[in-house]
Design an enzyme around this catalytic site. Sequence first.
Site, mmCIF file in Angstrom:
data_model
loop_
_atom_site.group_PDB
_atom_site.id
_atom_site.type_symbol
_atom_site.label_atom_id
_atom_site.label_comp_id
_atom_site.label_asym_id
_atom_site.label_seq_id
_atom_site.Cartn_x
_atom_site.Cartn_y
_atom_site.Cartn_z
ATOM 1 N N ARG A 22 0.851 -1.180 0.000
ATOM 2 C CA ARG A 22 0.000 0.000 0.000
ATOM 3 C C ARG A 22 0.886 1.228 0.000
ATOM 4 N NH1 ARG A 22 -0.811 2.329 5.149
ATOM 5 N NH2 ARG A 22 0.011 1.130 6.907
ATOM 6 N N THR A 23 0.302 2.367 -0.328
ATOM 7 C CA THR A 23 1.066 3.602 -0.422
ATOM 8 C C THR A 23 1.244 4.209 0.958
ATOM 9 O OG1 THR A 23 0.179 3.990 -2.623
ATOM 10 C CG2 THR A 23 1.187 5.857 -1.524
#
Length: 245
Positions: A22-23
Amino acid sequence: MNFMASKQPENSLLGPESDSQRTLYPYVTGTSVVALKYKDGILMAADMGGSYGSTLRYKSVERMKPIGKHSLLGASGEISDFQEILRYLDELILYDNMWDDGNSLGPKEVHNYLTRVMYNRRNKFNPLWNSLVLGGVKNGQKYLGTVSMIGVNFEDNHVATGFGNHLARPILRQEWHENLSFEDGVRLLEKCMRVLLYRDRSAVNKLQIAKITEDGVTISQPYSLKTYWEFSAFENPAQGAIGSW
């Protein structure tokens, strides 16, 4: 071109989510999107720059995509998260089509869906690092809205993200009117994009303009604006400033 999100550090104490991707921080980002209503539908503009930090690494990133039959989406921010949002929307449109009931999702429904997605991810402290613009036409009704990475959303006759919200919207407030022709709408968007090119270091002089009407979406081929860099403020920006050389 696929931009992978940064990977979360491994930690056995975190359980199975420790291996998810995920970012955690935006890496490759796009700058402003500007959109407005015109006489026949919606016009939207975005440049094609993708910045790796402060470096303009990519110069052919498309940030406007048609969604279903009636909607057009533009995005600022993290490109990999935008790709993830497009996957969500592909699933949504496919599920809607499977009903085969003669109805299809309009821009208002898609915009409401995006506000829920962005707010939900924000509440999980795992936001999608984007500001989105959603426009469309259904049954003769024009719709234009925006949503931020934390779920703040609104509708208006013209919207902009990023620096465009500060530099382009004053121009739009002054010059926009309800009966804009297609040609005047394009000229107004080009004026906004030219100002952003002059003032936003992340902007590049390669842009696309998209329109959506009852007949569907048309996205232009990339092109460059004519610019003028001989203004005195550009030649000597520090002249007259206190403490300047």
